[in-house]
Design an enzyme around this catalytic site. Structure first.
Site, short mmCIF file in Angstrom:
data_model
loop_
_atom_site.label_atom_id
_atom_site.label_comp_id
_atom_site.label_asym_id
_atom_site.label_seq_id
_atom_site.Cartn_x
_atom_site.Cartn_y
_atom_site.Cartn_z
N LYS A 1 20.76 -6.91 45.56
CA LYS A 1 20.13 -6.34 46.36
C LYS A 1 20.23 -7.01 47.82
CE LYS A 1 15.56 -4.31 46.99
NZ LYS A 1 14.12 -4.08 46.46
N ASN B 1 11.45 2.67 37.20
CA ASN B 1 11.29 1.15 37.36
C ASN B 1 10.71 0.80 35.99
OD1 ASN B 1 12.03 1.20 40.00
ND2 ASN B 1 10.06 1.33 40.73
N ASP C 1 12.62 -3.46 40.14
CA ASP C 1 12.07 -3.11 41.53
C ASP C 1 10.69 -3.75 41.72
OD1 ASP C 1 12.20 -2.13 44.05
OD2 ASP C 1 12.14 -0.17 43.49
N ASP D 1 5.08 -0.86 42.36
CA ASP D 1 5.67 0.61 42.55
C ASP D 1 5.96 1.03 40.94
OD1 ASP D 1 6.97 2.82 43.27
OD2 ASP D 1 8.76 1.67 43.77
#
Length: 272
Positions: A43, A195, A208, A190
């Protein structure tokens, strides 16, 4: 980011992934470059903004703190320069909980999502590097409103405009005067269906985790409730799964529905 410029990476990360095939993950909405390899995920975040940089550094601390407590990606390497932060993590196995099979079997899906919640809630909070209390969340939302960082075009259709709030400032004022009681747990931050990964009839892991930390249990419930609703009503994916009631999630959790708190945290999330 649609391609990975290997030569621009820090050497510590370049040496670990050079020559490996990868896919670009465009599923999420984080605005980051996410590159998926067979056994790891890279990422890359534009971190020229000081607040974004500090937020991401704390996120890495939280992921490291969670190792051994939950099935989360392992931090293989983390580097940063003046412009970007680079996080190389192990890859979680399994299928996203928004996989077609699970959407076609909502009872099984909601049982597994409830299992994921209970896994989070069972984690001892001592030493957690981040707390996202209601007041902390509100201050961050206030900063975003004051600096015109809210994208009203990405909100629910009825949040702003006729029948809704006039603008983000009006929503912020409403949130200020309607703060609910704080119920702290370990929050994913989240908790959306993409996820949460499932495998062999169990929760195989969480991904995530950039907003993970101590937070209100109903924030995660609200985001999961919204994600479940939009994954079955055709908003995401385009396919409608009729007769799936998101309240099934609350039933599997064994808790009384609190739609006021669910609405509050969905509205709060509109400012992020």
């Amino acid at each position: 980011m649609d391609t990975l410029e290997i030569n621009n990476l820090p050497s510590s990360i370049k040496n670990l992934i050079n020559g490996k095939p990868y896919m670009v993950d465009s599923f999420g909405k984080s605005g980051s470059g996410v590159f998926v390899f067979d056994d790891c995920v890279l990422k890359i975040v534009d971190a020229r903004n000081k607040l974004i940089r500090e937020h991401n550094e704390t996120s890495v601390q939280v992921i490291r703190w969670l190792e051994g407590k939950l099935s989360v990606p392992k931090v293989i390497c983390y580097e940063a320069d003046n412009n970007f932060q680079y996080l190389l993590m192990s890859r979680i196995s399994g299928k996203m909980s928004c996989d077609e099979y699970y959407l076609e079997h909502p009872r099984e899906l909601c049982r597994l999502l409830a299992q994921a919640f209970k896994m989070l809630w069972s984690v001892d909070l001592a030493g957690c590097p981040r707390e996202r209390s209601i007041d902390n969340e509100f201050e961050e939302a206030k900063y975003r409103v004051e600096n015109n960082l809210v994208d009203i075009n990405n909100a629910e259709p009825d949040t702003f405009g006729e029948g809704g709030f006039e603008n983000p400032q009006a929503l912020l004022a409403w949130l200020q005067t309607h703060k609910p009681e704080y119920e702290p747990v370990l929050s994913h931050g989240d908790f959306c269906l993409p996820n949460i990964f499932l495998k062999d009839n169990q929760v195989s892991g969480f991904i995530d985790l950039g907003a993970a930390g101590i937070g209100d249990k109903w924030r995660d419930i609200a985001l999961c409730y919204r994600s479940l609703r939009h994954n079955v009503d055709g908003t995401f994916g385009g396919k409608i799964y009729p007769n799936v009631n998101p309240d099934l999630l609350l039933e599997e959790l064994g808790i009384e529905p609190n739609h006021e708190k669910i609405r509050y945290y969905i509205l709060l999330d509109e400012l992020f």
